[in-house]
Design a protein around this motif. Structure first.
Motif, PDB file in Angstrom:
ATOM      1  N   ARG A 167      -8.525 -12.341  14.515  1.00 30.30           N
ATOM      2  CA  ARG A 167      -9.195 -12.776  15.549  1.00 30.30           C
ATOM      3  C   ARG A 167     -10.491 -11.914  16.137  1.00 30.30           C
ATOM      4  NH1 ARG A 167      -5.692 -13.889  18.633  1.00 30.30           N
ATOM      5  NH2 ARG A 167      -5.921 -12.237  20.119  1.00 30.30           N
ATOM      6  N   GLN A 168     -10.016 -10.596  16.116  1.00 32.18           N
ATOM      7  CA  GLN A 168     -10.997  -9.612  16.810  1.00 32.18           C
ATOM      8  C   GLN A 168     -12.268  -9.587  15.838  1.00 32.18           C
ATOM      9  OE1 GLN A 168     -11.158  -8.869  19.976  1.00 32.18           O
ATOM     10  NE2 GLN A 168     -13.026  -7.734  19.649  1.00 32.18           N
ATOM     11  N   PRO A 169     -12.044  -9.239  14.647  1.00 32.00           N
ATOM     12  CA  PRO A 169     -13.000  -8.919  13.507  1.00 32.00           C
ATOM     13  C   PRO A 169     -13.926 -10.277  13.551  1.00 32.00           C
ATOM     14  CG  PRO A 169     -10.979  -8.065  12.664  1.00 32.00           C
ATOM     15  CD  PRO A 169     -10.767  -8.861  13.944  1.00 32.00           C
ATOM     16  N   MET A 186     -14.411 -12.647  15.862  1.00 33.37           N
ATOM     17  CA  MET A 186     -15.129 -12.632  16.989  1.00 33.37           C
ATOM     18  C   MET A 186     -16.269 -11.679  17.012  1.00 33.37           C
ATOM     19  SD  MET A 186     -13.968 -14.837  19.479  1.00 33.37           S
ATOM     20  CE  MET A 186     -14.762 -14.040  21.022  1.00 33.37           C
ATOM     21  N   GLU A 187     -16.174 -10.484  16.270  1.00 28.08           N
ATOM     22  CA  GLU A 187     -17.282  -9.797  16.300  1.00 28.08           C
ATOM     23  C   GLU A 187     -18.222 -10.189  15.242  1.00 28.08           C
ATOM     24  OE1 GLU A 187     -15.280  -5.882  15.592  1.00 28.08           O
ATOM     25  OE2 GLU A 187     -14.731  -5.647  17.566  1.00 28.08           O
ATOM     26  N   ALA A 209      -4.228 -11.398  16.098  1.00 27.52           N
ATOM     27  CA  ALA A 209      -5.152 -10.446  16.691  1.00 27.52           C
ATOM     28  C   ALA A 209      -5.974  -9.466  15.867  1.00 27.52           C
ATOM     29  CB  ALA A 209      -4.306  -9.420  17.873  1.00 27.52           C
ATOM     30  N   GLU A 210      -5.439  -9.252  14.840  1.00 29.98           N
ATOM     31  CA  GLU A 210      -5.981  -8.565  13.716  1.00 29.98           C
ATOM     32  C   GLU A 210      -7.188  -9.403  13.016  1.00 29.98           C
ATOM     33  OE1 GLU A 210      -1.924 -10.248  11.715  1.00 29.98           O
ATOM     34  OE2 GLU A 210      -2.820  -9.472  13.695  1.00 29.98           O
ATOM     35  N   ALA A 257     -13.923 -17.704  21.342  1.00 33.72           N
ATOM     36  CA  ALA A 257     -12.799 -17.393  21.914  1.00 33.72           C
ATOM     37  C   ALA A 257     -11.664 -18.296  22.078  1.00 33.72           C
ATOM     38  CB  ALA A 257     -12.698 -16.479  23.067  1.00 33.72           C
TER      39      ALA A 257
END
Length: 300
Positions: free
Chosen positions: A178-180, A182-183, A175-176, A167
């Motif tokens: 970063r989140q995938p 991270m997952e 964000a579009e 993170a």
């Protein structure tokens, strides 16, 4: 299907591989991720490089958003796949290969197999084929123990620890994306170990692979603390191992007629391109200039 922000899928030998292309110009910068990382982990330097020339990110088969593939793979399999992908995606050559860690070994193997397609190489804290013979004995013993034992399931504490590290490193990503990412790193944490399981054999493949072309090369060593590695090795052993790696990097750079070794004291191995984006981008700029100069001219 994947979202446009993640890249575009191309069919290569029956597999769907993901590639993201930005910018205009030649040579094209191609990022080869380290084991455990994927193309979009390099989005920061990719976007900056795309302001200078064409730049490409991609996920090897078995990693990221490309189709699953049995791991580990030979270096030749990995670079033949990349060569085919660049052709199918109509990415213009020649290529300035930016290889990180295991990806740097693949970059060197690519240069051996397709020398006329390579304009230069930037090797980011690369694995070196002499590492097994030169690493400290304690590190060698620990590495062998880790290779012989199955990876344990991570505790919640470990998941949160590494999640926090990713993170922090990816904080500036959109964000579009970063989140995938991270997952992905949360769910595919075994992939890096699987891909690097044959790293010694891959090193020997490059050793026996023949001459590498006379192109400008910069080798960057990351000598700063790396929290990802310190979670696996005691600081004393990691420091000794870093000294060996740095020496090997200097020898590697000296093996190229137009090679240069640069040391970054404030960058860790896994995310050196984030810790010192400026230094990585400057090296790319320098190589873009040098590849345009005739061999032996000492182009600035």
């Amino acid at each position: 299907m994947i979202s446009q922000s993640m890249g575009r899928q191309y069919e290569v030998n029956g597999d769907q591989l993901v590639l993201r292309q930005s910018g205009v110009g030649r040579p094209t910068v191609v990022f080869l991720p380290g084991a455990g990382l994927v193309g979009l982990d390099y989005l920061n330097v990719h976007n900056a490089a795309a302001e200078l020339t064409t730049s490409v990110l991609y996920d090897r088969g078995g990693t990221g958003w490309s189709d699953p593939k049995g791991l580990p793979r030979t270096a030749s399999d990995a670079v033949d796949e990349l060569h085919a992908l660049l052709r199918v995606a109509e990415v213009p050559g020649p290529y300035l290969l930016v290889g990180h860690s295991l990806g740097a070994v693949y970059a060197r193997r690519y240069a051996q197999r397709f020398p006329d397609a390579v304009a230069g190489m930037l090797l980011l804290d690369p694995y070196h084929e002499d590492t097994p013979a030169r690493m400290p004995e304690e590190v060698a013993q620990l590495s062998e123990q880790m290779r012989d034992q199955p990876l344990p399931e991570p505790t919640q504490e470990i998941i949160e620890f590494f999640g926090g590290l990713f993170a922090g490193k990816l904080a500036q990503w959109p964000a579009e994306v970063r989140q995938p990412l991270m997952e992905y790193h949360r769910d595919a944490w075994r992939t890096g170990a699987a891909e690097a399981a044959n790293v010694h054999e891959v090193g020997e493949e490059v050793r026996a692979g023949g001459a590498e072309p006379d192109v400008p090369v910069i080798v960057l060593s990351a000598m700063g603390d790396d929290p990802f590695r310190l979670a696996q090795l005691p600081e004393r052993l990691e420091r000794g191992f870093s000294d060996v790696r740095c020496a090997l990097h200097g020898e590697l750079a000296a093996s190229f007629p137009r090679g240069e070794h640069r040391v970054l004291d404030d960058a860790g191995h896994n995310f050196m391109h984030v810790d010192r984006q400026d230094a990585v981008l400057q090296a790319i700029r320098d190589l873009l200039v040098r590849q345009a100069a005739p061999a032996g001219s000492g182009g600035a």
